[in-house]
Write an enzyme that holds these catalytic residues in place. Structure first.
Site, PDB file in Angstrom:
ATOM      1  N   LYS A   1       7.279  35.358 101.461  1.00  0.00           N
ATOM      2  CA  LYS A   1       5.971  36.008 101.371  1.00  0.00           C
ATOM      3  C   LYS A   1       4.994  35.401 102.392  1.00  0.00           C
ATOM      4  O   LYS A   1       5.032  34.205 102.647  1.00  0.00           O
ATOM      5  CB  LYS A   1       5.445  35.765  99.948  1.00  0.00           C
ATOM      6  CG  LYS A   1       4.162  36.447  99.621  1.00  0.00           C
ATOM      7  CD  LYS A   1       3.635  35.957  98.286  1.00  0.00           C
ATOM      8  CE  LYS A   1       2.875  34.657  98.440  1.00  0.00           C
ATOM      9  NZ  LYS A   1       1.881  34.401  97.389  1.00  0.00           N
TER      10      LYS A   1
ATOM     11  N   LYS B   1      -1.125  32.190 102.127  1.00  0.00           N
ATOM     12  CA  LYS B   1      -2.246  31.568 102.840  1.00  0.00           C
ATOM     13  C   LYS B   1      -2.168  30.051 102.899  1.00  0.00           C
ATOM     14  O   LYS B   1      -2.773  29.444 103.758  1.00  0.00           O
ATOM     15  CB  LYS B   1      -3.581  32.029 102.249  1.00  0.00           C
ATOM     16  CG  LYS B   1      -3.870  31.575 100.826  1.00  0.00           C
ATOM     17  CD  LYS B   1      -5.296  31.919 100.462  1.00  0.00           C
ATOM     18  CE  LYS B   1      -5.405  32.951  99.359  1.00  0.00           C
ATOM     19  NZ  LYS B   1      -4.824  32.544  98.071  1.00  0.00           N
TER      20      LYS B   1
ATOM     21  N   LYS C   1       6.196  25.943  93.756  1.00  0.00           N
ATOM     22  CA  LYS C   1       5.132  25.000  94.157  1.00  0.00           C
ATOM     23  C   LYS C   1       5.410  23.589  93.664  1.00  0.00           C
ATOM     24  O   LYS C   1       4.992  22.623  94.308  1.00  0.00           O
ATOM     25  CB  LYS C   1       3.775  25.493  93.669  1.00  0.00           C
ATOM     26  CG  LYS C   1       3.437  26.836  94.286  1.00  0.00           C
ATOM     27  CD  LYS C   1       2.014  26.973  94.698  1.00  0.00           C
ATOM     28  CE  LYS C   1       1.959  28.183  95.592  1.00  0.00           C
ATOM     29  NZ  LYS C   1       0.846  28.470  96.303  1.00  0.00           N
TER      30      LYS C   1
HETATM   31  N1  AQP Z   1       2.015  38.392 100.974  1.00  0.00           N
HETATM   32  C1  AQP Z   1       1.359  39.118 100.072  1.00  0.00           C
HETATM   33  N2  AQP Z   1       1.579  40.461  99.993  1.00  0.00           N
HETATM   34  C2  AQP Z   1       0.898  41.212  99.082  1.00  0.00           C
HETATM   35  N3  AQP Z   1      -0.008  40.710  98.229  1.00  0.00           N
HETATM   36  C3  AQP Z   1      -0.259  39.386  98.287  1.00  0.00           C
HETATM   37  N4  AQP Z   1      -1.103  38.592  97.593  1.00  0.00           N
HETATM   38  C4  AQP Z   1      -0.964  37.315  98.030  1.00  0.00           C
HETATM   39  N5  AQP Z   1      -0.061  37.260  99.010  1.00  0.00           N
HETATM   40  C5  AQP Z   1       0.402  38.529  99.192  1.00  0.00           C
HETATM   41  C6  AQP Z   1      -1.993  39.060  96.555  1.00  0.00           C
HETATM   42  O1  AQP Z   1      -3.305  38.659  96.900  1.00  0.00           O
HETATM   43  C7  AQP Z   1      -4.045  38.401  95.707  1.00  0.00           C
HETATM   44  C8  AQP Z   1      -4.719  37.085  95.814  1.00  0.00           C
HETATM   45  O2  AQP Z   1      -3.731  36.087  95.938  1.00  0.00           O
HETATM   46  P1  AQP Z   1      -4.000  34.641  95.378  1.00  0.00           P
HETATM   47  O3  AQP Z   1      -5.217  34.115  96.020  1.00  0.00           O
HETATM   48  O4  AQP Z   1      -3.981  34.685  93.891  1.00  0.00           O
HETATM   49  O5  AQP Z   1      -2.834  33.773  95.857  1.00  0.00           O
HETATM   50  P2  AQP Z   1      -1.281  33.906  95.715  1.00  0.00           P
HETATM   51  O6  AQP Z   1      -0.849  35.128  95.034  1.00  0.00           O
HETATM   52  O7  AQP Z   1      -0.725  32.629  95.133  1.00  0.00           O
HETATM   53  O8  AQP Z   1      -0.819  34.026  97.195  1.00  0.00           O
HETATM   54  P3  AQP Z   1      -1.192  33.264  98.480  1.00  0.00           P
HETATM   55  O9  AQP Z   1      -2.295  33.987  99.183  1.00  0.00           O
HETATM   56  O10 AQP Z   1       0.065  33.133  99.185  1.00  0.00           O
HETATM   57  O11 AQP Z   1      -1.758  31.838  98.119  1.00  0.00           O
HETATM   58  P4  AQP Z   1      -0.948  30.478  98.047  1.00  0.00           P
HETATM   59  O12 AQP Z   1      -0.272  30.296  99.371  1.00  0.00           O
HETATM   60  O13 AQP Z   1      -1.964  29.432  97.773  1.00  0.00           O
HETATM   61  O14 AQP Z   1       0.021  30.616  96.927  1.00  0.00           O
HETATM   62  C9  AQP Z   1      -3.048  38.448  94.556  1.00  0.00           C
HETATM   63  O15 AQP Z   1      -3.194  39.689  93.883  1.00  0.00           O
HETATM   64  C10 AQP Z   1      -1.714  38.375  95.230  1.00  0.00           C
HETATM   65  O16 AQP Z   1      -0.715  39.056  94.508  1.00  0.00           O
END
Ligand code: AQP
Length: 331
Positions: free
Chosen positions: A197, A200, A112
């Site tokens: 991955k 979002k 990031k």
């Molecule tokens: N692609 C994924 N596959 C499986 N698990 C996932 N998680 C996120 N992406 C995947 C799991 O969802 C939970 C919540 O995630 P988060 O809101 O903490 O965000 P993150 O892990 O940083 O992932 P994101 O959704 O991709 O957000 P951004 O893009 O903002 O970094 C966690 O338990 C995560 O492991």
């Protein structure tokens, strides 16, 4: 009784990855077998360039989706992180426990911070210290388990290290938690770039299935998923990442093992169609409940208000004990 804590960050619309990697288990399993707390971790959404109105909107939407996914506020505690001051209070003690080197080794920080630099934004200090706040989120509640997708296990490992170090230095204060991952779909990959991955906050939504995508949109995205140049349907993440991802998504939706599913397909097209249908069916009840909840915003607000009250009462004694343990005077 086992205590569980986990959360979602309102940095974008919740995705199929969030659901299969984390939220579904919270709703179907965790809330029934443990004392569970689930949180919209809104402070974590401020570590990158953000629009305040959007964070507000996404926080409300994430909380609504958690309830739509089946979290039952009579069984578990659902709340918003910034409503409970204990997270920020304990985060500072975690910053005083962690080292700069530890923080810089985090993969999410490396990815990031590179992203922020590439888009011309400064790298916020909070992006570096994010894992200290995440450790505080978990340790404040004496959580035994943290159900997360694979991408978050490094942060939970760091949380364990910080808990052990703090306990050794200042006396036993924190429960040392462990991460738990789903058996299938611990890392759902982007449909357009199956080596990354499904995230979002990624700019292009073409490879991302959002929980609120209409059935037609889900179909289009899955049918256009990048597969490989080969023909054989095999479950091999290294050689055929696109096909492996579709098999894992289908397996997670239908409760089948991806390796066994591979043997039942002879064409990518049929696999994609079945995967698309399975995702649509998986999301249908969540979307229906979401629509009903959106029509009653007062209910969601009340759930969050009560949740924050319960969470505060649980976190306070542990955070107060940590403050005393490090040598701060009682007020
Ligand atoms: N692609 C994924 N596959 C499986 N698990 C996932 N998680 C996120 N992406 C995947 C799991 O969802 C939970 C919540 O995630 P988060 O809101 O903490 O965000 P993150 O892990 O940083 O992932 P994101 O959704 O991709 O957000 P951004 O893009 O903002 O970094 C966690 O338990 C995560 O492991």
């Amino acid at each position: 009784m086992t205590r569980i804590f986990s959360g979602v960050k309102p940095t974008g619309h919740l995705t199929l990855g969030n659901y299969l990697g984390a939220v579904r288990r919270w709703a179907e399993d965790d809330q029934y077998r443990a004392e569970a707390l689930f949180c919209v971790v809104d402070l974590h959404a401020l570590t990158m360039e953000h629009d305040p109105a959007r964070v507000r909107r996404l926080s409300r939407q994430a909380a609504t989706l958690l309830l739509a996914a089946g979290l039952d506020p009579e069984r578990c505690t659902v709340f918003v992180q910034s409503h409970v001051d204990e997270h920020a209070r304990l985060s500072y003690l975690m910053e005083c426990t962690a080292t700069d080197g530890e923080m810089r080794r985090m993969i999410q920080y490396k990815e990031k911070s590179a992203q922020a630099k590439a888009s011309g934004d400064g790298v916020r200090l909070s992006l570096l210290t994010y894992p200290a706040l995440m450790a505080a989120d978990i340790l404040a509640y004496s959580a035994d388990e943290v159900p997360v997708g694979e991408d978050q296990t490094q942060h939970v490992e760091l949380t364990r290290d910080l808990a052990v170090r703090f306990n050794q230095r200042y006396g036993h204060t924190f429960v040392v938690p462990k991460a738990t991952e789903p058996v299938v779909a611990a890392r759902v990959m982007d449909l357009q770039d199956p080596t990354s991955k499904m995230g979002k906050s990624h700019a292009s939504g073409a490879g991302i299935v959002y929980l609120l995508d209409e059935p037609g949109v889900v179909h289009k995205k899955v049918m256009r998923a990048v597969t490989d140049s080969g023909r054989e349907v095999v479950h091999d993440r290294a050689a055929s990442p696109g096909v492996a991802n579709l098999l894992e998504v289908l397996g997670a939706c239908t409760g089948q093992e991806p390796g066994a599913l591979a043997g039942t397909y002879t064409s990518y097209g049929v696999l994609k169609k079945d995967a698309a249908d399975a995702v649509v069916e998986l999301l249908r009840p969540v979307q229906e409940r979401h629509a009903a909840l959106v029509a009653d915003p007062g209910h969601v607000e009340e759930v969050l208000r009560r949740g924050a009250g319960r969470a505060r009462a649980m976190a306070r004694p542990t955070v107060d004990a940590a403050y005393r343990a490090v040598g701060l005077l009682e007020p």
